[in-house]
Design a protein around this motif. Sequence first.
Motif, mmCIF file in Angstrom:
data_model
loop_
_atom_site.group_PDB
_atom_site.id
_atom_site.type_symbol
_atom_site.label_atom_id
_atom_site.label_comp_id
_atom_site.label_asym_id
_atom_site.label_seq_id
_atom_site.Cartn_x
_atom_site.Cartn_y
_atom_site.Cartn_z
ATOM 1 N N THR A 367 -58.585 2.210 37.083
ATOM 2 C CA THR A 367 -59.339 2.950 36.233
ATOM 3 C C THR A 367 -60.702 3.285 37.327
ATOM 4 O O THR A 367 -60.793 2.734 38.197
ATOM 5 C CB THR A 367 -59.885 2.083 35.033
ATOM 6 O OG1 THR A 367 -60.408 0.914 35.533
ATOM 7 C CG2 THR A 367 -58.652 1.678 34.369
ATOM 8 N N ARG A 369 -65.086 4.015 36.767
ATOM 9 C CA ARG A 369 -66.367 4.274 36.124
ATOM 10 C C ARG A 369 -67.351 4.993 36.836
ATOM 11 O O ARG A 369 -67.677 4.710 37.916
ATOM 12 C CB ARG A 369 -66.796 2.782 35.835
ATOM 13 C CG ARG A 369 -65.943 1.727 35.108
ATOM 14 C CD ARG A 369 -65.940 2.383 33.577
ATOM 15 N NE ARG A 369 -65.195 1.474 32.626
ATOM 16 C CZ ARG A 369 -63.870 1.488 32.441
ATOM 17 N NH1 ARG A 369 -63.365 2.427 33.094
ATOM 18 N NH2 ARG A 369 -63.395 0.658 31.827
ATOM 19 N N LEU A 372 -71.192 2.576 32.014
ATOM 20 C CA LEU A 372 -70.322 1.430 31.415
ATOM 21 C C LEU A 372 -69.699 2.035 30.073
ATOM 22 O O LEU A 372 -70.340 2.821 29.387
ATOM 23 C CB LEU A 372 -71.182 0.398 30.807
ATOM 24 C CG LEU A 372 -71.565 -0.598 32.070
ATOM 25 C CD1 LEU A 372 -72.590 -1.655 31.347
ATOM 26 C CD2 LEU A 372 -70.522 -1.230 32.736
ATOM 27 N N GLU A 373 -68.312 1.771 29.627
ATOM 28 C CA GLU A 373 -67.810 1.988 28.532
ATOM 29 C C GLU A 373 -67.832 0.957 27.491
ATOM 30 O O GLU A 373 -67.537 0.006 27.731
ATOM 31 C CB GLU A 373 -66.682 2.881 28.942
ATOM 32 C CG GLU A 373 -66.163 3.932 29.968
ATOM 33 C CD GLU A 373 -65.073 4.334 30.159
ATOM 34 O OE1 GLU A 373 -63.898 3.695 29.722
ATOM 35 O OE2 GLU A 373 -64.806 5.486 31.053
ATOM 36 N N ASP A 376 -66.090 -2.694 27.801
ATOM 37 C CA ASP A 376 -66.268 -3.321 29.457
ATOM 38 C C ASP A 376 -67.398 -4.838 29.223
ATOM 39 O O ASP A 376 -68.095 -4.753 28.455
ATOM 40 C CB ASP A 376 -67.232 -2.216 30.118
ATOM 41 C CG ASP A 376 -66.375 -1.031 30.634
ATOM 42 O OD1 ASP A 376 -65.053 -1.113 30.472
ATOM 43 O OD2 ASP A 376 -67.017 -0.215 31.178
#
Length: 406
Positions: A367, A369, A372-373, A376
Amino acid sequence: MTDVPWVPVPDGSGFGIEHLPYGVFSRPGELPRVGVAIGDAVLDLAGLTETGLLDDRRWFASGSLNGFMAAGRAAWRANRARITELLTDAAHRERVEPHLIPLTEVEQHRPIEVADYVDFYSSLHHASNVGRIFRPDSEHPVLPNWRRLPVAYHGRAGTVYVSGTPILRPAGQRREGPAAEPTHGPSLRLDLEAEVGFVAGVPSAAGRPLPPDAFRDHVFGFLLVNDWSARDLQAWEYQPLGPFLSKSFATSIAAWVTPVAALEAARVPPPAQDPEPLPYLRCDEPWALDLTLEIELNGHVIARPPFSSMYWTPPQQLAHATVAGAPLRTGDLFASGTVSGPDPAQRGCLLELTWNGEDPLHLADGTHRTFLEDGDTITLRAQAPTATGNHLTLGEVTGTIHPTPP
């Protein structure tokens, strides 16, 4: 008596006899109380006072460290020496052991009642990177005042949360381009900031500035801090007065406060300061700290910032915070600002690590970034050397991002 504790301390725990950090804990059905971490256990100080093994001034049967922090350096020193004696002299084992509780059986609480919260901006590498990101055409990425004084903003004490508290994605005004109209909604550029904070114990009088050499007499200890930041909200709101809603929604702190005395062996000379600071900021002792931080995103280490590279030191921050006459209060929390080093792998926030989203961070699980998702989890850790050549580990700070409430 020996310097080796009779309490089992697993290799690499970081909570050995040279550390003895303070925190607040509770067991199911019981009120919070003060304890000290040793190995995989917490030593119940309130319980020890009931048996007469510790001096009882109503410090430890409490939901915060503030009472003990206000007691002052002599009390801190005496209590640390007594706890060390109780945990290393086997003659005390029979009476002390019943007050050791496995950490897995307790809930940890915010260790202090925060009076005021100030966040500094003390890393030259971080400030330089931010300047290059947002002022790419400027000849000088750091503004003229930065090398003259420890820049800071005043934060919100009421949203300082203990490690493990869920972090709700903030909503606010943001503008997606220079010509765009602002909209309101969840932050799309949520970030972490790896920081080290210190906590005031002994207050000071209004109008009486504290010099740097008063640091040990007023500051109780250090702890890790994550100054969560909504970068899109910040970019729209910060001019001309600085951040507000982009910072005030949440700040995470460790559950354990490391006493100043435990970090004496970690003191090292700070970077050279040029120009020489004004007299009120000059410090006679080396007060950089040899702490190596670690930032983990969803189980993947993404950076290791060195705290020893910070341009402004904690005693200088304390001196500057009080020089205009503001009194120090028990429970005042001062954070360092983002800790970043000279190398890309030492940057202390996603703003720097991804260069404001232009260079995504690729994780080992495939993955990537930019910011931030939801879902997380960020964990901050730090290690410091001890006088015996071992290492202590500061209490970690962790937080998981949850969606903005409807």
